[in-house]
Design a protein around this motif. Sequence first.
Motif, short mmCIF file in Angstrom:
data_model
loop_
_atom_site.label_atom_id
_atom_site.label_comp_id
_atom_site.label_asym_id
_atom_site.label_seq_id
_atom_site.Cartn_x
_atom_site.Cartn_y
_atom_site.Cartn_z
N HIS A 7 0.86 -1.19 0.00
CA HIS A 7 0.00 0.00 0.00
C HIS A 7 0.89 1.23 0.00
O HIS A 7 1.99 1.19 0.52
CB HIS A 7 -0.87 0.06 1.27
N TRP A 8 0.38 2.31 -0.53
CA TRP A 8 1.09 3.58 -0.49
C TRP A 8 0.14 4.64 0.04
O TRP A 8 -1.00 4.74 -0.44
CB TRP A 8 1.62 3.95 -1.88
N CYS A 9 0.62 5.37 1.01
CA CYS A 9 -0.22 6.37 1.66
C CYS A 9 -0.68 7.43 0.66
O CYS A 9 0.14 7.98 -0.08
CB CYS A 9 0.56 7.00 2.81
N VAL A 10 -1.98 7.71 0.66
CA VAL A 10 -2.51 8.69 -0.29
C VAL A 10 -2.15 10.12 0.12
O VAL A 10 -2.34 11.06 -0.64
CB VAL A 10 -4.05 8.60 -0.46
N ILE A 11 -1.64 10.28 1.32
CA ILE A 11 -1.25 11.61 1.81
C ILE A 11 0.24 11.86 1.60
O ILE A 11 0.64 12.83 0.98
CB ILE A 11 -1.63 11.77 3.30
N CYS A 12 1.08 10.98 2.15
CA CYS A 12 2.53 11.23 2.10
C CYS A 12 3.26 10.35 1.11
O CYS A 12 4.44 10.57 0.83
CB CYS A 12 3.13 11.09 3.50
N ASP A 35 -0.86 5.40 5.85
CA ASP A 35 0.03 4.66 6.74
C ASP A 35 -0.23 4.93 8.21
O ASP A 35 0.14 4.12 9.05
CB ASP A 35 1.51 4.96 6.38
N THR A 36 -0.81 6.08 8.53
CA THR A 36 -1.11 6.38 9.94
C THR A 36 -2.53 6.88 10.07
O THR A 36 -3.12 7.40 9.10
CB THR A 36 -0.17 7.49 10.49
N LEU A 37 -3.05 6.77 11.28
CA LEU A 37 -4.41 7.25 11.56
C LEU A 37 -4.46 8.76 11.36
O LEU A 37 -5.44 9.29 10.84
CB LEU A 37 -4.81 6.86 12.99
N ASN A 38 -3.39 9.43 11.74
CA ASN A 38 -3.33 10.88 11.57
C ASN A 38 -3.46 11.27 10.09
O ASN A 38 -4.21 12.18 9.75
CB ASN A 38 -2.01 11.39 12.16
N HIS A 39 -2.76 10.55 9.22
CA HIS A 39 -2.86 10.86 7.79
C HIS A 39 -4.25 10.55 7.26
O HIS A 39 -4.73 11.17 6.33
CB HIS A 39 -1.78 10.12 7.00
N TYR A 40 -4.90 9.59 7.87
CA TYR A 40 -6.26 9.27 7.45
C TYR A 40 -7.20 10.43 7.79
O TYR A 40 -8.08 10.77 7.00
CB TYR A 40 -6.73 7.98 8.12
N LEU A 68 0.43 18.04 11.39
CA LEU A 68 0.78 18.33 9.99
C LEU A 68 2.28 18.28 9.76
O LEU A 68 2.78 18.76 8.73
CB LEU A 68 0.24 19.72 9.60
N THR A 69 2.99 17.67 10.68
CA THR A 69 4.44 17.57 10.56
C THR A 69 4.85 17.05 9.19
O THR A 69 4.32 16.02 8.74
CB THR A 69 4.99 16.60 11.64
N GLY A 70 5.74 17.76 8.54
CA GLY A 70 6.27 17.32 7.26
C GLY A 70 5.33 17.45 6.09
O GLY A 70 5.54 16.82 5.05
N TRP A 71 4.28 18.26 6.23
CA TRP A 71 3.30 18.32 5.13
C TRP A 71 3.91 18.87 3.85
O TRP A 71 3.40 18.61 2.76
CB TRP A 71 2.06 19.11 5.54
N GLU A 72 5.05 19.57 3.97
CA GLU A 72 5.73 20.07 2.77
C GLU A 72 6.22 18.91 1.91
O GLU A 72 6.53 19.09 0.74
CB GLU A 72 6.95 20.93 3.15
N HIS A 73 6.28 17.73 2.52
CA HIS A 73 6.75 16.55 1.77
C HIS A 73 5.61 15.60 1.39
O HIS A 73 5.84 14.50 0.92
CB HIS A 73 7.81 15.80 2.58
N ASN A 77 -0.46 16.85 -4.94
CA ASN A 77 -1.87 17.25 -4.97
C ASN A 77 -2.40 17.55 -3.57
O ASN A 77 -3.23 18.43 -3.37
CB ASN A 77 -2.72 16.19 -5.68
N VAL A 78 -1.88 16.82 -2.58
CA VAL A 78 -2.29 17.01 -1.19
C VAL A 78 -1.71 18.32 -0.67
O VAL A 78 -2.38 19.12 -0.02
CB VAL A 78 -1.81 15.82 -0.32
N ARG A 79 -0.43 18.54 -1.01
CA ARG A 79 0.27 19.75 -0.59
C ARG A 79 -0.45 21.00 -1.08
O ARG A 79 -0.65 21.96 -0.35
CB ARG A 79 1.67 19.71 -1.19
N VAL A 80 -0.87 20.97 -2.33
CA VAL A 80 -1.58 22.11 -2.93
C VAL A 80 -2.85 22.40 -2.15
O VAL A 80 -3.14 23.55 -1.82
CB VAL A 80 -1.89 21.81 -4.42
N LEU A 81 -3.59 21.35 -1.82
CA LEU A 81 -4.86 21.54 -1.10
C LEU A 81 -4.62 22.06 0.32
O LEU A 81 -5.33 22.94 0.78
CB LEU A 81 -5.64 20.21 -1.05
N ILE A 82 -3.61 21.50 1.00
CA ILE A 82 -3.34 21.95 2.37
C ILE A 82 -2.92 23.42 2.35
O ILE A 82 -3.40 24.22 3.14
CB ILE A 82 -2.26 21.05 3.04
N ALA A 83 -2.06 23.77 1.40
CA ALA A 83 -1.62 25.16 1.30
C ALA A 83 -2.82 26.07 1.05
O ALA A 83 -2.92 27.15 1.64
CB ALA A 83 -0.60 25.29 0.17
N GLU A 84 -3.72 25.61 0.22
CA GLU A 84 -4.92 26.40 -0.09
C GLU A 84 -5.79 26.58 1.16
O GLU A 84 -6.28 27.67 1.44
CB GLU A 84 -5.69 25.67 -1.18
#
Length: 87
Positions: A7-12, A35-40, A68-73, A77-84
């Motif tokens: 599996h590959w995390c859809v967030i990171c 991969d983590t509940l937090n990312h979910y 949100l630790t490391g969200w720059e990485h 597509n996720v990064r763009v949305l978080i920044a927005e």
Amino acid sequence: MTAKINHWCVICGTGYHGCDSCDAVGIHSWKKHTDTLNHYQIYFIINDYTYGILNKKQAREKLYHCDLTGWEHFLPNVRVLIAEILT
Ligand SMILES: [Zn+2]
């Protein structure tokens, strides 16, 4: 025995082992996507925001409760949305 990455995390984008038979019966169903509940939780907020269930302000308040630790990485597509959401 090393758990195989299937599996590959859809967030990171991190690869991890998720049990397909657990997925099938819905045990720890978040492991199907992240991969983590937090990312979910982040995934859930971003989804709700994308579908207009949450507005930007609501999404931002919810994101503040997540780690949100490391969200720059995170994936682009996720990064763009978080920044927005955060701006
Ligand atoms: Zn992740």
